[in-house]
Every structure is written in structure tokens, then in C-alpha cells.
Design a protein around this motif. Structure first.
Motif, PDB file in Angstrom:
ATOM      1  N   TYR A  19       6.862   7.273  -2.963  1.00  0.00           N
ATOM      2  CA  TYR A  19       8.086   7.107  -2.831  1.00  0.00           C
ATOM      3  C   TYR A  19       8.700   6.830  -1.345  1.00  0.00           C
ATOM      4  CZ  TYR A  19      13.335   7.751  -2.793  1.00  0.00           C
ATOM      5  OH  TYR A  19      14.453   7.678  -2.509  1.00  0.00           O
ATOM      6  N   ALA A  20       8.173   7.821  -0.516  1.00  0.00           N
ATOM      7  CA  ALA A  20       8.622   7.843   0.808  1.00  0.00           C
ATOM      8  C   ALA A  20       7.764   6.545   1.586  1.00  0.00           C
ATOM      9  CB  ALA A  20       8.065   8.918   1.600  1.00  0.00           C
ATOM     10  N   GLU A  21       6.626   6.084   1.106  1.00  0.00           N
ATOM     11  CA  GLU A  21       6.010   5.223   1.808  1.00  0.00           C
ATOM     12  C   GLU A  21       6.852   3.917   1.375  1.00  0.00           C
ATOM     13  OE1 GLU A  21       3.111   3.173   4.089  1.00  0.00           O
ATOM     14  OE2 GLU A  21       3.316   5.177   3.966  1.00  0.00           O
ATOM     15  N   PHE A  22       7.157   3.690   0.019  1.00  0.00           N
ATOM     16  CA  PHE A  22       7.688   2.400  -0.338  1.00  0.00           C
ATOM     17  C   PHE A  22       9.033   2.361   0.362  1.00  0.00           C
ATOM     18  CE2 PHE A  22       5.598   0.648  -4.252  1.00  0.00           C
ATOM     19  CZ  PHE A  22       4.290   0.789  -3.932  1.00  0.00           C
ATOM     20  N   VAL A  23       9.729   3.602   0.372  1.00  0.00           N
ATOM     21  CA  VAL A  23      11.099   3.241   1.427  1.00  0.00           C
ATOM     22  C   VAL A  23      10.833   2.778   2.991  1.00  0.00           C
ATOM     23  CG1 VAL A  23      12.758   4.714   2.320  1.00  0.00           C
ATOM     24  CG2 VAL A  23      12.179   5.134  -0.045  1.00  0.00           C
ATOM     25  N   LYS A  24       9.758   3.213   3.243  1.00  0.00           N
ATOM     26  CA  LYS A  24       9.365   2.916   4.805  1.00  0.00           C
ATOM     27  C   LYS A  24       9.028   1.351   4.910  1.00  0.00           C
ATOM     28  CE  LYS A  24       5.481   4.343   6.468  1.00  0.00           C
ATOM     29  NZ  LYS A  24       4.244   5.242   7.146  1.00  0.00           N
ATOM     30  N   ARG A  25       8.590   1.017   3.632  1.00  0.00           N
ATOM     31  CA  ARG A  25       8.007  -0.427   3.761  1.00  0.00           C
ATOM     32  C   ARG A  25       8.992  -1.333   3.093  1.00  0.00           C
ATOM     33  NH1 ARG A  25       1.704  -1.269   2.786  1.00  0.00           N
ATOM     34  NH2 ARG A  25       0.963   0.625   3.868  1.00  0.00           N
ATOM     35  N   ASP A  26      10.368  -0.693   2.833  1.00  0.00           N
ATOM     36  CA  ASP A  26      11.431  -1.713   2.197  1.00  0.00           C
ATOM     37  C   ASP A  26      10.992  -2.190   0.965  1.00  0.00           C
ATOM     38  OD1 ASP A  26      13.190  -1.060   4.130  1.00  0.00           O
ATOM     39  OD2 ASP A  26      12.786  -2.847   5.399  1.00  0.00           O
ATOM     40  N   TRP A  27      10.246  -1.423   0.011  1.00  0.00           N
ATOM     41  CA  TRP A  27       9.598  -1.920  -1.419  1.00  0.00           C
ATOM     42  C   TRP A  27      10.575  -1.219  -2.337  1.00  0.00           C
ATOM     43  CZ3 TRP A  27       3.814  -1.446  -0.914  1.00  0.00           C
ATOM     44  CH2 TRP A  27       3.164  -2.635  -0.035  1.00  0.00           C
ATOM     45  N   CYS A  28      11.952  -0.724  -2.052  1.00  0.00           N
ATOM     46  CA  CYS A  28      12.335   0.049  -3.267  1.00  0.00           C
ATOM     47  C   CYS A  28      13.961   0.094  -3.117  1.00  0.00           C
ATOM     48  CB  CYS A  28      11.946   1.377  -3.798  1.00  0.00           C
ATOM     49  SG  CYS A  28      12.473   2.705  -2.607  1.00  0.00           S
ATOM     50  N   ASP A  29      14.619   0.304  -3.958  1.00  0.00           N
ATOM     51  CA  ASP A  29      16.160   0.037  -3.811  1.00  0.00           C
ATOM     52  C   ASP A  29      17.039   1.339  -3.195  1.00  0.00           C
ATOM     53  OD1 ASP A  29      15.750   1.601  -5.861  1.00  0.00           O
ATOM     54  OD2 ASP A  29      16.701   0.675  -7.407  1.00  0.00           O
ATOM     55  N   GLY A  30      16.103   2.187  -2.660  1.00  0.00           N
ATOM     56  CA  GLY A  30      16.597   3.702  -2.211  1.00  0.00           C
ATOM     57  C   GLY A  30      16.444   4.919  -3.302  1.00  0.00           C
ATOM     58  N   LEU A  31      16.407   4.460  -4.593  1.00  0.00           N
ATOM     59  CA  LEU A  31      16.139   5.455  -5.504  1.00  0.00           C
ATOM     60  C   LEU A  31      14.782   5.619  -5.954  1.00  0.00           C
ATOM     61  CD1 LEU A  31      18.932   4.222  -8.314  1.00  0.00           C
ATOM     62  CD2 LEU A  31      19.088   6.038  -6.541  1.00  0.00           C
ATOM     63  N   PRO A  32      14.584   6.857  -6.349  1.00  0.00           N
ATOM     64  CA  PRO A  32      13.120   7.247  -6.667  1.00  0.00           C
ATOM     65  C   PRO A  32      12.356   6.216  -7.456  1.00  0.00           C
ATOM     66  CG  PRO A  32      14.375   9.336  -6.841  1.00  0.00           C
ATOM     67  CD  PRO A  32      15.422   8.161  -6.692  1.00  0.00           C
ATOM     68  N   ILE A  33      11.216   6.064  -7.355  1.00  0.00           N
ATOM     69  CA  ILE A  33      10.560   5.302  -8.328  1.00  0.00           C
ATOM     70  C   ILE A  33       9.424   5.678  -9.028  1.00  0.00           C
ATOM     71  CG2 ILE A  33      11.124   3.128  -6.818  1.00  0.00           C
ATOM     72  CD1 ILE A  33       8.260   3.420  -5.915  1.00  0.00           C
ATOM     73  N   VAL A  34       8.872   5.010  -9.988  1.00  0.00           N
ATOM     74  CA  VAL A  34       7.523   5.341 -10.597  1.00  0.00           C
ATOM     75  C   VAL A  34       6.414   4.625  -9.978  1.00  0.00           C
ATOM     76  CG1 VAL A  34       6.026   5.131 -12.963  1.00  0.00           C
ATOM     77  CG2 VAL A  34       8.658   5.489 -12.902  1.00  0.00           C
ATOM     78  N   PRO A  35       5.458   5.413  -9.317  1.00  0.00           N
ATOM     79  CA  PRO A  35       4.350   4.793  -8.698  1.00  0.00           C
ATOM     80  C   PRO A  35       3.753   3.808  -9.387  1.00  0.00           C
ATOM     81  CG  PRO A  35       4.298   7.185  -8.400  1.00  0.00           C
ATOM     82  CD  PRO A  35       5.174   6.889  -9.523  1.00  0.00           C
ATOM     83  N   PRO A  36       3.298   2.364  -9.136  1.00  0.00           N
ATOM     84  CA  PRO A  36       2.769   1.293  -9.597  1.00  0.00           C
ATOM     85  C   PRO A  36       1.494   1.352  -9.768  1.00  0.00           C
ATOM     86  CG  PRO A  36       3.758   0.507  -7.797  1.00  0.00           C
ATOM     87  CD  PRO A  36       4.036   2.072  -7.640  1.00  0.00           C
ATOM     88  N   THR A  37       0.865   2.183 -10.238  1.00  0.00           N
ATOM     89  CA  THR A  37      -0.639   2.351 -10.261  1.00  0.00           C
ATOM     90  C   THR A  37      -1.300   1.248 -10.973  1.00  0.00           C
ATOM     91  OG1 THR A  37      -0.835   3.664 -12.306  1.00  0.00           O
ATOM     92  CG2 THR A  37      -0.465   4.893 -10.084  1.00  0.00           C
TER      93      THR A  37
END
Length: 341
Positions: A19-37
Motif C-alpha cells: 500500500y505505501a509503495e503504491f501510494v508513493k508511485r501514484d498507483w492508487c486512489d489514496g484508500l487501502p488496496i488489495v495487493p495485486p499479486t
């Protein structure tokens, strides 16, 4: 996330760091995500070809591959059973008639509203009853969120960066509903649009967040619909200024729909009533809104009588009607800037 499938495959980090990594990369909407394994993405695809490209998505004109859609659907929390609806919705978004570039890049707080009709809505648990525009229903929430993530990660519509909506809208988080076909006195929307009742259909509206229409006393069709028309006819609305693109979606609660139908009103009657009554005098239109920037047909441009009542949409057919929610005396209206598909 221009190469989302490869990025997910190659990103080697602990799941609790995703989640933190995707936020840093601008890959999510700001809400928690399910890791897309890779395993979750494969399950979401369900055998579909990840390399299949549905089209090029604006505003950055990136390829919308089925694999990228699956990554974002996993992130949003979707069940794999929802994925065909997401694919169909993206296909509709990419149709030129929908004008997705305009929806993505405008300063107007417009968001694609997904309406799901037909058997698939019930089969996957899409909610059409009480609170259908709100929280609490996984299919509605995650399908709508998946579409928003796709618009951001694939299309590149990021707030302040290609998505230029001045203030944004909560509808940009998730905006997906089903039609309350079991409580409607009229044929469902997809049948009125030319599809068969047994077909499953997605319809997209580029709309603002819903406008509430409050009425606890009307007992006639005219009483109910006068309130709808009054809410639609506002000086500050985008609807009515860009006339060629203006539409209205009226979502009637079951109780009000029954009241209107009991007076013998068909859907066509509802459309004509709202078209004829949702109007603003020319003199009032000159007071503000987008006066001087409007795009009107020639007949409207020739009007000089300041008392003349001018319509908010081009024709009755540009008022769309469906039933949703619970049997309480309220209904909603979605003011639409872009053409539906």
C-alpha cells in the motif's frame, strides 16, 4: 502504471508494504488496496487474454489491456465474478460517443456513473435498493472503484494532473449502481434502449454526484415531477449551457415511481414533462452561470424575449429515467454533461 502487469510481476516487496509503495508511485486512489499479486490477477482474469487491448484510454492515450484492468480490479477488492462487467464498462467508456477525454480532463466534477441492468446485476450482487449510491455493498463499491482506478492508472486522469476538475467530487471514488427492475412500473432502461430483457447491459453516464429531490407530500405525477424539474433547472448547472451534450438522469424511488405511473404516465410522458418544465427564463440565464460561453442551437440563440423559458436538455429523449432505492418519498437526479453510452 503504464505497464501494470509487468510492474506487478517485477515488484518484489512484502505484502504489508504494498500500500505505501503504491501510494508513493501514484498507483492508487489514496484508500487501502488489495495487493495485486500474480496469483490474484490470474484469478481475476479467469482465463481471459491479459494481452488483449480494448482500446486507447485518454487523457494520456495508453493501451487499456485486459491485464491492466485485472490488476486494478484486484486492487479495488473485486470478486472475479465482477470482471466481465468491468471489461464491458471499459469498452463502453472507450466508445467515441462517450467523449471520455472530455470527462477525464474537464474542470467540471463529472464522473462516469455505471448502471448495470439485466440478469447479471442480481447474479453478482449489485445493489439497487436502499442506499444504492452509498456504502455497504461490495459489488457496487468495488466495481465503481475499479473503474476509477483504471481511469487514473491506465488513462492517466490524476487530480490536478490531466484530471483538471476544480474541486473534484466524491463520485470520483466509486459510482456504480444497479437498476431496481423488480420495483419499476415501466420496462427497464436496457430494454428501452433496444436490448432484450434477458440480456445484461451496462450503461455509462458522465454525471455529477446525485442531486437530492425532497418531496414528502406529492400525491400526483405532476406534483412529483414538478419538483424534479425544479431541481434540474438551476443557473449554476453545467446542464443547459452546452446544449448538445446536456442530459438528465432521473432515479425515482419505487414509491414515487408508483405514484407517477398510477396517473397513467409512461416513461415517455415523464421525459416530456421534465423536458417541458425544467426551464429557465432567458433573462435569468443572463445573470450568471456560463452566459457568453454557452453553446446553443440556432433557434435558442435567436430568442430575445427575456421571459421566454429555455430548456435544459435538447429533447425529451435526453431525460433518462430509472427506478432505484427503497420505497421512501425521495428520489435522486444525476445532472449529466456528457453523452451516455
Amino acid at each position: 502504471m503504464s505497464d501494470a502487469v509487468a510492474a506487478v510481476r517485477d515488484l518484489q516487496i512484502a505484502e504489508d508494504e504494498v500500500y505505501a509503495e503504491f501510494v508513493k508511485r501514484d498507483w492508487c486512489d489514496g484508500l487501502p488496496i488489495v495487493p495485486p499479486t500474480p496469483e490474484r490477477v490470474s484469478a481475476m482474469l479467469g482465463g481471459a487474454d491479459a494481452s488483449r487491448v480494448l482500446g486507447i484510454m485518454p487523457p494520456l492515450w495508453r493501451e487499456a489491456s485486459v491485464g491492466k484492468l485485472a490488476v486494478n480490479a484486484v486492487m479495488a477488492g473485486c470478486d472475479p465474478a465482477y470482471f466481465p462487467v468491468i471489461v464491458a464498462a471499459v469498452r463502453a467508456l472507450l466508445e467515441p460517443a462517450f467523449n471520455l477525454y472530455g470527462v477525464q480532463a474537464t474542470t467540471h466534477p463529472v464522473a462516469p456513473l455505471l448502471v448495470v441492468s439485466g440478469p447479471v446485476a442480481g447474479a453478482i450482487g449489485m445493489h439497487a435498493g436502499s442506499g444504492l449510491f452509498g456504502p455497504g455493498f461490495r459489488a457496487n463499491a468495488t466495481i465503481g472503484r475499479a473503474l476509477r482506478l483504471i481511469l487514473m492508472n491506465v488513462g492517466g486522469g490524476w487530480p490536478g494532473r490531466h484530471d483538471m476538475a476544480t474541486q473534484g467530487s466524491p463520485a470520483k471514488f466509486s459510482f456504480a449502481i444497479a437498476e431496481r427492475e423488480d420495483a419499476s412500473p415501466w420496462p427497464p432502461l436496457h430494454v428501452r434502449l433496444g436490448f432484450k430483457a434477458e440480456q445484461s447491459v451496462v450503461t455509462l453516464f458522465g454525471g455529477e454526484a446525485p442531486h437530492n429531490v425532497n418531496d414528502h407530500v406529492a400525491t400526483t405525477a405532476a406534483g412529483v415531477l414538478n419538483n424534479v424539474a425544479d431541481v434540474a433547472a438551476t443557473l449554476g448547472s453545467n446542464v443547459g449551457w452546452y446544449m448538445a451534450q446536456s442530459q438528465l438522469l432521473v432515479v425515482l424511488g419505487p414509491e414515487h415511481a408508483a405514484t407517477v405511473a398510477a396517473d397513467g404516465f409512461s416513461v415517455a410522458d415523464v421525459q416530456r414533462f421534465v423536458f417541458e418544465h425544467a426551464r429557465i427564463p432567458l433573462g435569468r440565464l443572463k445573470l450568471g452561470g456560463m452566459w457568453g460561453m454557452h453553446d446553443w442551437p440556432l433557434w435558442m440563440q435567436k430568442v430575445t424575449d427575456e421571459a421566454a423559458l429555455l430548456p435544459m436538455v435538447p429533447a425529451p429523449e435526453d431525460v433518462y429515467v430509472l427506478v432505484g432505492g427503497e420505497a421512501l418519498r425521495r428520489r435522486l437526479e444525476v445532472q449529466n454533461l456528457k453523452r451516455h453510452w
